[in-house]
Design a protein around this motif. Structure first.
Motif, mmCIF file in Angstrom:
data_model
loop_
_atom_site.group_PDB
_atom_site.id
_atom_site.type_symbol
_atom_site.label_atom_id
_atom_site.label_comp_id
_atom_site.label_asym_id
_atom_site.label_seq_id
_atom_site.Cartn_x
_atom_site.Cartn_y
_atom_site.Cartn_z
ATOM 1 N N ASP A 1 -74.336 39.557 118.993
ATOM 2 C CA ASP A 1 -73.377 38.597 118.786
ATOM 3 C C ASP A 1 -72.262 39.180 117.934
ATOM 4 O O ASP A 1 -71.058 38.881 118.339
ATOM 5 N N PRO A 2 -72.343 40.116 117.006
ATOM 6 C CA PRO A 2 -73.520 40.892 116.562
ATOM 7 C C PRO A 2 -74.336 40.056 115.363
ATOM 8 O O PRO A 2 -73.689 39.501 114.672
ATOM 9 N N LEU A 3 -75.638 40.004 115.328
ATOM 10 C CA LEU A 3 -76.278 39.310 114.289
ATOM 11 C C LEU A 3 -76.768 40.683 113.316
ATOM 12 O O LEU A 3 -77.733 41.356 113.580
ATOM 13 N N ASN B 1 -77.304 49.558 102.475
ATOM 14 C CA ASN B 1 -76.784 48.436 103.804
ATOM 15 C C ASN B 1 -75.410 48.638 103.714
ATOM 16 O O ASN B 1 -74.817 48.118 102.983
ATOM 17 N N LEU B 2 -75.065 49.070 104.708
ATOM 18 C CA LEU B 2 -73.454 48.969 104.839
ATOM 19 C C LEU B 2 -72.772 47.761 105.316
ATOM 20 O O LEU B 2 -71.729 47.550 105.243
ATOM 21 N N ALA B 3 -73.610 46.697 105.608
ATOM 22 C CA ALA B 3 -73.220 45.404 105.758
ATOM 23 C C ALA B 3 -73.389 44.483 104.526
ATOM 24 O O ALA B 3 -73.500 43.452 104.668
ATOM 25 N N GLN B 4 -73.548 44.922 103.436
ATOM 26 C CA GLN B 4 -73.846 44.398 102.217
ATOM 27 C C GLN B 4 -72.640 43.369 101.820
ATOM 28 O O GLN B 4 -73.262 42.472 101.552
ATOM 29 N N ASP B 5 -71.773 43.590 102.224
ATOM 30 C CA ASP B 5 -70.660 42.515 101.815
ATOM 31 C C ASP B 5 -70.309 41.470 102.874
ATOM 32 O O ASP B 5 -69.499 40.729 102.693
ATOM 33 N N GLY B 6 -71.048 41.485 104.007
ATOM 34 C CA GLY B 6 -71.097 40.334 105.024
ATOM 35 C C GLY B 6 -71.669 39.184 104.566
ATOM 36 O O GLY B 6 -72.307 39.153 103.348
ATOM 37 N N SER C 1 -78.081 55.429 104.726
ATOM 38 C CA SER C 1 -77.396 54.242 105.083
ATOM 39 C C SER C 1 -77.831 53.510 106.231
ATOM 40 O O SER C 1 -78.224 54.547 107.219
ATOM 41 N N PHE C 2 -77.853 52.444 106.401
ATOM 42 C CA PHE C 2 -78.130 51.697 107.610
ATOM 43 C C PHE C 2 -77.520 50.454 107.947
ATOM 44 O O PHE C 2 -76.690 50.017 106.999
ATOM 45 N N LEU C 3 -77.459 50.112 109.208
ATOM 46 C CA LEU C 3 -77.248 48.714 109.561
ATOM 47 C C LEU C 3 -78.186 48.376 110.291
ATOM 48 O O LEU C 3 -79.121 49.172 110.915
ATOM 49 N N TYR C 4 -78.720 47.099 110.243
ATOM 50 C CA TYR C 4 -79.845 46.446 110.777
ATOM 51 C C TYR C 4 -79.262 45.285 111.759
ATOM 52 O O TYR C 4 -78.669 44.223 111.348
ATOM 53 N N VAL C 5 -79.595 45.537 113.126
ATOM 54 C CA VAL C 5 -78.733 44.573 114.135
ATOM 55 C C VAL C 5 -80.038 44.087 114.994
ATOM 56 O O VAL C 5 -80.944 44.870 115.224
ATOM 57 N N SER C 6 -79.991 42.730 115.041
ATOM 58 C CA SER C 6 -81.194 41.922 115.753
ATOM 59 C C SER C 6 -80.502 41.468 117.185
ATOM 60 O O SER C 6 -81.317 41.134 118.265
ATOM 61 N N ASP D 1 -74.053 35.812 105.556
ATOM 62 C CA ASP D 1 -74.824 35.137 106.408
ATOM 63 C C ASP D 1 -75.193 35.542 107.950
ATOM 64 O O ASP D 1 -74.877 35.034 108.838
ATOM 65 N N TYR D 2 -75.474 36.884 107.810
ATOM 66 C CA TYR D 2 -75.817 37.716 109.175
ATOM 67 C C TYR D 2 -74.417 38.005 109.883
ATOM 68 O O TYR D 2 -74.410 38.191 111.132
ATOM 69 N N THR D 3 -73.389 37.792 109.265
ATOM 70 C CA THR D 3 -72.110 38.175 109.960
ATOM 71 C C THR D 3 -71.184 39.110 109.269
ATOM 72 O O THR D 3 -71.152 38.927 108.136
ATOM 73 N N LEU D 4 -70.681 39.955 110.115
ATOM 74 C CA LEU D 4 -69.765 40.920 109.304
ATOM 75 C C LEU D 4 -68.448 40.995 110.495
ATOM 76 O O LEU D 4 -68.631 41.034 111.710
#
Length: 344
Positions: free
Chosen positions: A226-228, A246-251, A218-223, A253-256
C-alpha cells in the motif's frame, strides 16, 4: 505506712522492665486486599468466574496466564481450545470418632473447573449479542470499544465491558498483562506474580538488546505494498527498534510519505506475509533500492512480532538472528547447582 495500690505497682514494674531492654511491638504490615480493583475505569469487586473476549490478542493473554477455564466466549476469528483436564479433588480425610457430631468438609477441586458452555461471540465490530446473553460472561475483554448504546445494554444485564486499546509501546504491553491479572486475580496476585512476569520479559529483551552489535543495521519493515510500513509509533516498531534502526521511525500509523520513502536506503528490508519476496522486488516503490538489488530481503513472522504475551522475547530473538546471523542471541543455560556432600 500506706500500701501502694496493686495496679500502680504493676505499672511501675512494667515501666522498669521496658527501661531494661524491652522494645515497642513491631507495627503490623498492611495487607493489600485482592479486591476491589479498578482497571480501565472499571471497578471489579470480586474474582470473576466467567469472562469472554472479542479480541484474539487479549484472548491469547488470558490463555497465556492460565485462565482458560474461566473463558466462556471467544471471538469468531479464533479457534476454541480443547478443555483442560478436570482438576484433581483435594483428599480430605473423614473425622474418625466424632464423625457423627461434625461432618467432614466436601473435597474442593484444585483450580477452576471447565465451564459448562463455551462458544464464539462474534467480533468487536459485529458482536453476537444473542450468544453473549446465552453464555453470560461477567466481563468481556475487547481492544475496540462498542457503540455506547450496546455498551449500556450490556451494563443493564450485568455484563461489564473492559476496553484495552492495542499497545504501541513495550510498557503498554506489560501494563496490559498486569491489568488482566488485576481483573482475574486481584491486586495482590498482580504484585506477587504479575510484576515478576513482566520483569522477566524485560530481562529477556534487555539481554537480546545487549547482544546487538554497536553498529545497528537499518531497516524498513513492509507487510503490504500500500505500502504498510511499520512506523515508530507502533508496537512492532518499538520492539524492532531494540535491535535495529527503523528508517520509518518518523512515520505515523503504519504510513510513510511516498517522497520520504523514496529517499530511504536501508541495510535490509524486512517483509512478512501476505507480501512475497517477488512482489516486493517487482514494486516500483522498492525495486531500485540497493537492499532489493543486492537481495538483502529478510522474511519475518509478522504474527509473532505482534504477539503481546510472554513470548515477545522469542519473536524478537528470532528476528535478531536473521539480522545478525553471526551473533549468538540464545541466553546462557542456568547455572548448575553443585551437590554438597557432608562428611560423617
Amino acid at each position: 505506712m500506706k500500701k501502694a495500690p496493686v495496679a500502680l505497682l504493676i505499672a511501675f514494674a512494667a515501666a522498669l522492665s521496658c527501661l531494661s531492654g524491652c522494645s515497642e511491638p513491631p507495627e503490623e504490615e498492611e495487607t493489600i486486599p485482592p479486591y476491589p480493583v479498578t482497571v480501565e475505569g472499571i471497578t471489579v469487586e470480586v474474582r470473576p468466574k466467567a469472562v469472554a473476549s472479542l479480541s484474539p490478542e487479549l484472548t491469547q493473554i488470558l490463555l497465556d496466564l492460565g485462565y482458560q477455564n474461566r473463558i466462556v466466549g471467544y471471538s469468531s476469528q479464533e479457534e476454541i481450545p480443547p478443555p483442560l483436564p478436570e482438576p484433581e479433588p483435594v483428599v480430605v480425610e473423614e473425622p474418625p470418632w466424632w464423625k457423627f457430631w461434625a461432618e467432614a468438609p466436601e473435597p474442593e477441586p484444585v483450580g477452576d473447573p471447565a465451564p459448562e458452555q463455551v462458544g464464539r461471540i462474534g467480533t468487536a465490530r459485529d458482536p453476537d449479542y444473542e450468544q453473549i446473553g446465552r453464555l453470560k460472561p461477567e466481563f468481556i475483554f475487547t481492544a475496540l470499544p462498542l457503540p455506547q448504546a450496546e455498551h449500556d445494554k450490556l451494563e443493564q444485564v450485568g455484563i461489564r465491558l473492559v476496553v484495552m486499546p492495542p499497545p504501541s509501546t513495550l510498557e503498554e504491553v506489560k501494563e496490559r498483562q498486569l491489568s488482566v491479572i488485576r481483573i482475574m486475580e486481584g491486586q495482590l496476585e498482580a504484585d506477587e506474580v504479575g510484576l515478576p512476569l513482566t520483569d522477566a520479559i524485560q530481562s529477556s529483551l534487555d539481554y537480546i538488546r545487549g547482544q546487538v552489535p554497536a553498529e545497528k543495521k537499518s531497516f524498513l519493515y513492509v507487510s503490504t505494498l500500500d505500502p504498510l510500513v511499520v512506523t515508530g509509533d507502533t508496537y512492532e516498531g518499538a520492539l524492532l527498534s531494540l535491535i535495529g534502526e527503523n528508517l520509518a521511525q518518523d512515520g505515523q500509523d503504519y504510513t510513510l510519505d511516498g517522497e520520504a520513502l523514496a529517499g530511504l536506503e536501508p541495510d535490509v528490508i524486512l517483509y512478512s506475509a501476505p507480501l512475497t519476496r517477488e512482489e516486493l522486488a517487482a514494486s516500483p516503490l522498492f525495486q531500485e533500492k540497493a537492499a532489493v538489488l543486492e537481495d538483502r530481503l529478510l522474511e519475518v513472522d509478522g504474527a509473532a512480532l505482534r504477539i503481546q504475551t510472554r513470548d515477545i522475547a522469542e519473536s524478537l530473538r528470532d528476528t535478531a538472528k536473521k539480522l545478525y546471523p553471526s551473533v549468538d542471541f540464545d541466553p546462557p543455560p542456568p547455572p548448575v547447582e553443585e551437590e554438597t556432600s557432608s562428611e560423617e
